[in-house]
Design an enzyme around this catalytic site. Sequence first.
Site, mmCIF file in Angstrom:
data_model
loop_
_atom_site.group_PDB
_atom_site.id
_atom_site.type_symbol
_atom_site.label_atom_id
_atom_site.label_comp_id
_atom_site.label_asym_id
_atom_site.label_seq_id
_atom_site.Cartn_x
_atom_site.Cartn_y
_atom_site.Cartn_z
ATOM 1 N N GLY A 10 -10.457 -7.663 -6.863
ATOM 2 C CA GLY A 10 -9.431 -7.134 -5.713
ATOM 3 C C GLY A 10 -10.258 -6.923 -4.451
ATOM 4 N N SER A 36 -4.115 -12.612 -9.085
ATOM 5 C CA SER A 36 -2.581 -13.099 -8.403
ATOM 6 C C SER A 36 -3.109 -12.588 -7.213
ATOM 7 C CB SER A 36 -1.244 -12.554 -9.651
ATOM 8 O OG SER A 36 -1.832 -10.341 -9.438
ATOM 9 N N ASP A 60 -3.853 -10.336 -18.372
ATOM 10 C CA ASP A 60 -3.071 -9.675 -17.459
ATOM 11 C C ASP A 60 -2.312 -8.477 -18.373
ATOM 12 O OD1 ASP A 60 -0.177 -8.632 -16.809
ATOM 13 O OD2 ASP A 60 0.874 -10.461 -17.238
ATOM 14 N N SER A 126 -1.988 7.018 -5.317
ATOM 15 C CA SER A 126 -2.072 6.419 -2.965
ATOM 16 C C SER A 126 -1.127 7.546 -2.325
ATOM 17 C CB SER A 126 -0.702 4.818 -2.229
ATOM 18 O OG SER A 126 -0.383 5.073 -1.019
ATOM 19 N N TYR A 149 6.572 -0.108 -4.206
ATOM 20 C CA TYR A 149 5.972 0.035 -4.410
ATOM 21 C C TYR A 149 5.384 1.927 -4.767
ATOM 22 C CZ TYR A 149 0.708 0.740 -3.674
ATOM 23 O OH TYR A 149 -0.528 0.760 -3.634
ATOM 24 N N LYS A 153 3.948 3.548 -8.068
ATOM 25 C CA LYS A 153 2.421 5.480 -8.011
ATOM 26 C C LYS A 153 3.081 6.006 -8.104
ATOM 27 C CE LYS A 153 -0.421 1.807 -6.480
ATOM 28 N NZ LYS A 153 -1.572 1.030 -7.574
ATOM 29 N N ASN A 179 -5.917 5.084 3.735
ATOM 30 C CA ASN A 179 -6.206 3.527 4.881
ATOM 31 C C ASN A 179 -7.602 2.574 4.506
ATOM 32 O OD1 ASN A 179 -3.859 5.420 5.727
ATOM 33 N ND2 ASN A 179 -3.257 3.356 6.233
HETATM 34 P P1 NAD Z 1 -6.228 -6.018 -4.052
HETATM 35 O O1 NAD Z 1 -4.628 -6.639 -4.490
HETATM 36 O O2 NAD Z 1 -6.776 -6.705 -3.639
HETATM 37 O O3 NAD Z 1 -6.584 -5.996 -6.000
HETATM 38 C C1 NAD Z 1 -5.861 -5.728 -7.203
HETATM 39 C C2 NAD Z 1 -5.864 -6.855 -8.107
HETATM 40 O O4 NAD Z 1 -5.576 -6.726 -9.397
HETATM 41 C C3 NAD Z 1 -6.458 -7.821 -7.578
HETATM 42 O O5 NAD Z 1 -7.542 -8.649 -7.415
HETATM 43 C C4 NAD Z 1 -5.357 -8.764 -8.418
HETATM 44 O O6 NAD Z 1 -5.077 -10.213 -8.423
HETATM 45 C C5 NAD Z 1 -5.575 -7.941 -9.463
HETATM 46 N N1 NAD Z 1 -4.078 -7.649 -10.388
HETATM 47 C C6 NAD Z 1 -2.490 -7.785 -10.289
HETATM 48 N N2 NAD Z 1 -1.614 -7.127 -10.794
HETATM 49 C C7 NAD Z 1 -2.213 -7.556 -12.005
HETATM 50 C C8 NAD Z 1 -2.018 -8.050 -13.793
HETATM 51 N N3 NAD Z 1 -0.711 -8.085 -14.410
HETATM 52 N N4 NAD Z 1 -2.682 -8.240 -14.432
HETATM 53 C C9 NAD Z 1 -4.062 -7.741 -13.864
HETATM 54 N N5 NAD Z 1 -4.615 -8.025 -12.400
HETATM 55 C C10 NAD Z 1 -3.579 -7.739 -11.946
HETATM 56 O O7 NAD Z 1 -5.435 -4.940 -3.748
HETATM 57 P P2 NAD Z 1 -6.695 -3.166 -2.938
HETATM 58 O O8 NAD Z 1 -6.123 -2.823 -1.965
HETATM 59 O O9 NAD Z 1 -8.165 -4.020 -3.872
HETATM 60 O O10 NAD Z 1 -6.335 -1.896 -4.407
HETATM 61 C C11 NAD Z 1 -6.201 -1.833 -5.521
HETATM 62 C C12 NAD Z 1 -5.314 -0.569 -6.137
HETATM 63 O O11 NAD Z 1 -5.974 0.408 -5.063
HETATM 64 C C13 NAD Z 1 -3.616 -1.046 -5.907
HETATM 65 O O12 NAD Z 1 -3.639 -0.920 -7.345
HETATM 66 C C14 NAD Z 1 -3.594 -0.806 -5.043
HETATM 67 O O13 NAD Z 1 -1.495 -0.106 -5.082
HETATM 68 C C15 NAD Z 1 -4.187 0.694 -5.277
HETATM 69 N N6 NAD Z 1 -4.013 1.020 -3.406
HETATM 70 C C16 NAD Z 1 -4.532 0.335 -2.378
HETATM 71 C C17 NAD Z 1 -4.557 0.376 -1.215
HETATM 72 C C18 NAD Z 1 -4.838 0.111 -0.284
HETATM 73 O O14 NAD Z 1 -4.713 0.106 1.155
HETATM 74 N N7 NAD Z 1 -5.499 -1.117 -0.067
HETATM 75 C C19 NAD Z 1 -4.280 2.021 -0.424
HETATM 76 C C20 NAD Z 1 -4.178 3.007 -1.921
HETATM 77 C C21 NAD Z 1 -3.387 2.361 -2.941
HETATM 78 N N1 UDP Z 2 0.866 -1.183 12.620
HETATM 79 C C1 UDP Z 2 0.989 -2.265 13.326
HETATM 80 N N2 UDP Z 2 0.663 -3.334 14.052
HETATM 81 C C2 UDP Z 2 0.522 -3.679 12.503
HETATM 82 C C3 UDP Z 2 -0.039 -3.694 11.251
HETATM 83 C C4 UDP Z 2 0.227 -1.757 11.479
HETATM 84 O O1 UDP Z 2 1.391 -1.060 15.005
HETATM 85 O O2 UDP Z 2 -0.110 -5.175 12.557
HETATM 86 C C5 UDP Z 2 0.338 0.636 12.518
HETATM 87 C C6 UDP Z 2 1.727 1.008 11.822
HETATM 88 O O3 UDP Z 2 3.304 1.317 12.356
HETATM 89 C C7 UDP Z 2 1.322 2.238 11.534
HETATM 90 C C8 UDP Z 2 -1.131 2.030 11.584
HETATM 91 O O4 UDP Z 2 -0.757 0.744 11.570
HETATM 92 O O5 UDP Z 2 0.722 3.511 12.540
HETATM 93 C C9 UDP Z 2 -1.438 1.783 9.580
HETATM 94 O O6 UDP Z 2 -0.409 0.766 9.132
HETATM 95 P P1 UDP Z 2 -0.999 0.155 7.812
HETATM 96 O O7 UDP Z 2 0.143 -0.760 7.613
HETATM 97 O O8 UDP Z 2 -2.220 -0.819 8.035
HETATM 98 O O9 UDP Z 2 -1.228 1.100 6.503
HETATM 99 P P2 UDP Z 2 0.251 2.243 6.427
HETATM 100 O O10 UDP Z 2 1.470 2.829 6.966
HETATM 101 O O11 UDP Z 2 0.645 1.806 4.882
HETATM 102 O O12 UDP Z 2 -0.819 3.978 6.832
#
Ligand code: NAD
Ligand code: UDP
Length: 336
Positions: A10, A36, A60, A126, A149, A153, A179
Amino acid sequence: MSLLITGGTGYIGSHTVVELQALANEQDIVIVDDLSNSSTKVLDRIEKITAKTVTFIKADICDYEAMNEVFSLHSIDAVIHFAGHKAVGESSEKPLSYYYNNVSGTVILLKVMAAHNVKKLVFSSSATVYGDNTSPLNETMPTSATNPYGQTKLMIEHILFDLAKSDSDWSIACLRYFNPIGAHESGFIGENPNGIPNNLLPYVAQVAVGRLAQLQVFGDDYDTVDGTGVRDYIHVVDLAQGHVKALQNLDKISGCKAINLGTGNGTSVLEIVNTFKEISGQNIPYKIVPRRAGDLATVYADANLAHELLDWQATRDLHAMISDTWRWQSENPQGF
Ligand code: NAD
Ligand code: UDP
């Protein structure tokens, strides 16, 4: 000894694998992902950047037998657990899928880890667990969640705290991301959302590259610098390096510790749009629309604990975050 990276193909996982491969005393890396929300193409890209191979297993995390086999075949020392579903909107439509995949999947992973006496874990939490606390957000604040979601967490954090309380051999870092944006500076890996992006940066990047027509800015009547929402954007490579530091400092963490990974700075939606426009040289049409339900005006981290405990702080500025996003998007307009 090997490191297991769940969700390693991911967005954040792939950047973390690259940073782990760069270490002088790097361990063998085993990625488990069910694909996925990612593709095996990322593995070639990681290899292209690092000139090193990783072991990839399509599995998985909810599948106890498959996970047990991974631990039986590989001598795993520690786990970085990224795997999970992450779309806030979708989580309200499919709560069972989110609770099962994220919460049950984590419990199964923990059971397999315990069965193999592997008790070192870095977990992707998160900033969403801070609910509507006032920024800067610090780790001592009460937690809450406003969507399934976020609940997953929070539930996982509670499980991890209880587990560490029950058995002092566990060392767990719950990293609360703000973010994550940006991409590896090579332009080979980056964020590749399925369908229409939910998050601001991939949306803006797809408007800039011509895949989407116009950004919707969700509200310009917040009490912020220009009325638009303010967030703590952090470069994904800084975030990845935060995981490396967490792993290296797990021994210093007794039990389970929540740690913010953010910059401590806030940037508004319009600041993002204007910087993106300047760096990409592209027009980014946008329209102001009503606020998105559940959004807060301002969210940014108190990033002191990560500095004290992990000797880590973000070093890449907004210019780097957006230049790297644009390089990735313009060189890979359709993703991988
Ligand atoms: P991503 O979707 O790119 O990566 C997650 C990976 O997990 C994917 O490759 C998916 O295929 C795999 N996956 C999902 N369910 C699975 C399962 N049951 N078994 C095996 N693999 C599985 O997301 P990301 O942005 O890289 O996020 C990684 C982690 O960080 C996630 O847990 C997400 O909730 C957390 N997170 C992300 C953000 C963000 O903004 N990207 C912010 C806060 C927390
Ligand atoms: N946002 C926006 N347009 C979009 C997506 C997000 O104006 O299409 C704004 C949203 O309201 C927030 C900021 O951008 O103020 C970051 O949003 P994002 O969904 O990326 O992250 P999160 O809300 O989870 O912090």
